[in-house]
Design an enzyme around this catalytic site. Structure first.
Site, PDB file in Angstrom:
ATOM      1  CG  ASP A 208     -30.254  60.119  21.791  1.00  0.00           C
ATOM      2  OD1 ASP A 208     -30.526  59.021  21.280  1.00  0.00           O
ATOM      3  OD2 ASP A 208     -31.065  60.756  22.500  1.00  0.00           O
ATOM      4  CG  ASP A 210     -32.272  54.463  19.578  1.00  0.00           C
ATOM      5  OD1 ASP A 210     -32.349  55.028  20.683  1.00  0.00           O
ATOM      6  OD2 ASP A 210     -32.808  53.372  19.346  1.00  0.00           O
TER       7      ASP A 210
END
Length: 268
Positions: A208, A210
């Site tokens: 992902d 952040d």
């Protein structure tokens, strides 16, 4: 109990098994039991010991993982080279989900974790300027690129205490410092490996961006686990390729990390 394996793999979130036709070994250490039973088997011609970092049921949050027991258990089996696949968030928009980062530096932002074996019996100061094995890093980068991963050679992993994720402000601060990825488990694992004169290489899969990198609801545990699950088979292939390419004989400086130091106990 020695010479059962020469390479160790510590699997991160979602990475709970690696070896087929493996033997399960229950181990005790001076620091308690490891996260789970250790499985020992083969990848090609190499003997490998595997520990799921969080346990097979993901019962250990990052700040409660028995890091000292895990590394001690691996060394007691004869392991001298360790690979550490783990899930991380990216602090750089250009390194999106699916990127493999092989970091060369680490920043500790944890608190309260026991991060040494040498806390009694006299001071032991281990050099840690370059926390990862140079040889292991080179092999891992080559293996990732051969597997068509978007691969980042080098970068800084900042390790946060967890189990919560970062605020946007914290994330933006890490980015402003020039750091590359963020995770919760790379420390004290790396320093404990050095204190046992083990080679240690992190294989960080970006799951992902952040919280401070892009707008939205931020990072969620469910999202991280779902992305890693989608890529775990490919990650196992990368780990296996790296295992098979690691040198039979160590020529890096990791094995001499304790030379000249007076240790308060004998290592396994």
């Amino acid at each position: 109990m020695v010479n059962r394996a020469d390479i160790g793999v510590i699997g991160g979130s979602g990475f709970y098994s690696l070896l087929d036709d493996a033997e399960e070994i229950q181990l005790s250490t001076p620091y308690g039991p490891p996260s789970d039973v250790v499985t020992v088997g083969r990848i090609g011609s190499r003997s490998v010991a595997f520990i799921p970092r969080h346990g097979r049921g993901h019962q250990f949050p990052p700040h409660r993982i028995p890091y000292r027991a895990n590394l001690w258990a691996l060394r007691s089996l004869g392991v001298r080279q360790v690979l550490a696949p783990n899930a991380v968030g990216s602090l750089r928009a250009e390194y999106g989900p699916g990127t493999i980062v092989i970091p060369d530096q680490i920043v500790d932002r944890t608190s309260g974790r026991v991060q040494t074996y040498y806390d009694a019996g006299g001071a032991v100061h281990v050099a840690f300027a370059d926390p990862y094995c140079s040889s292991g890093r080179e092999v891992a980068v080559a293996a990732a690129r051969s597997g068509d991963w978007q691969t980042v050679d080098g970068g800084t992993l900042v390790v946060i205490e967890g189990p919560r994720f970062s605020t946007r402000a914290e994330s933006q601060w890490y980015t402003a410092n020039g750091w590359t990825i963020v995770g919760m488990t790379g420390h004290p694992e790396a320093v404990l490996a050095r204190e046992l004169a083990l080679c240690y290489t992190s294989l960080a899969l970006v799951t992902d961006l952040d919280a401070g990198v892009e707008a939205g609801e931020g990072v969620t545990h469910e999202g991280v686990m779902a992305f890693f699950a989608e890529n775990v088979a490919r990650m196992r292939t990368l780990v296996s390729a790296t295992v098979e390419a690691l040198p039979d004989k160590r020529t890096c400086e990791c094995g001499s990390a304790l030379d000249g130091l007076k240790l308060p106990f004998e290592l396994p």
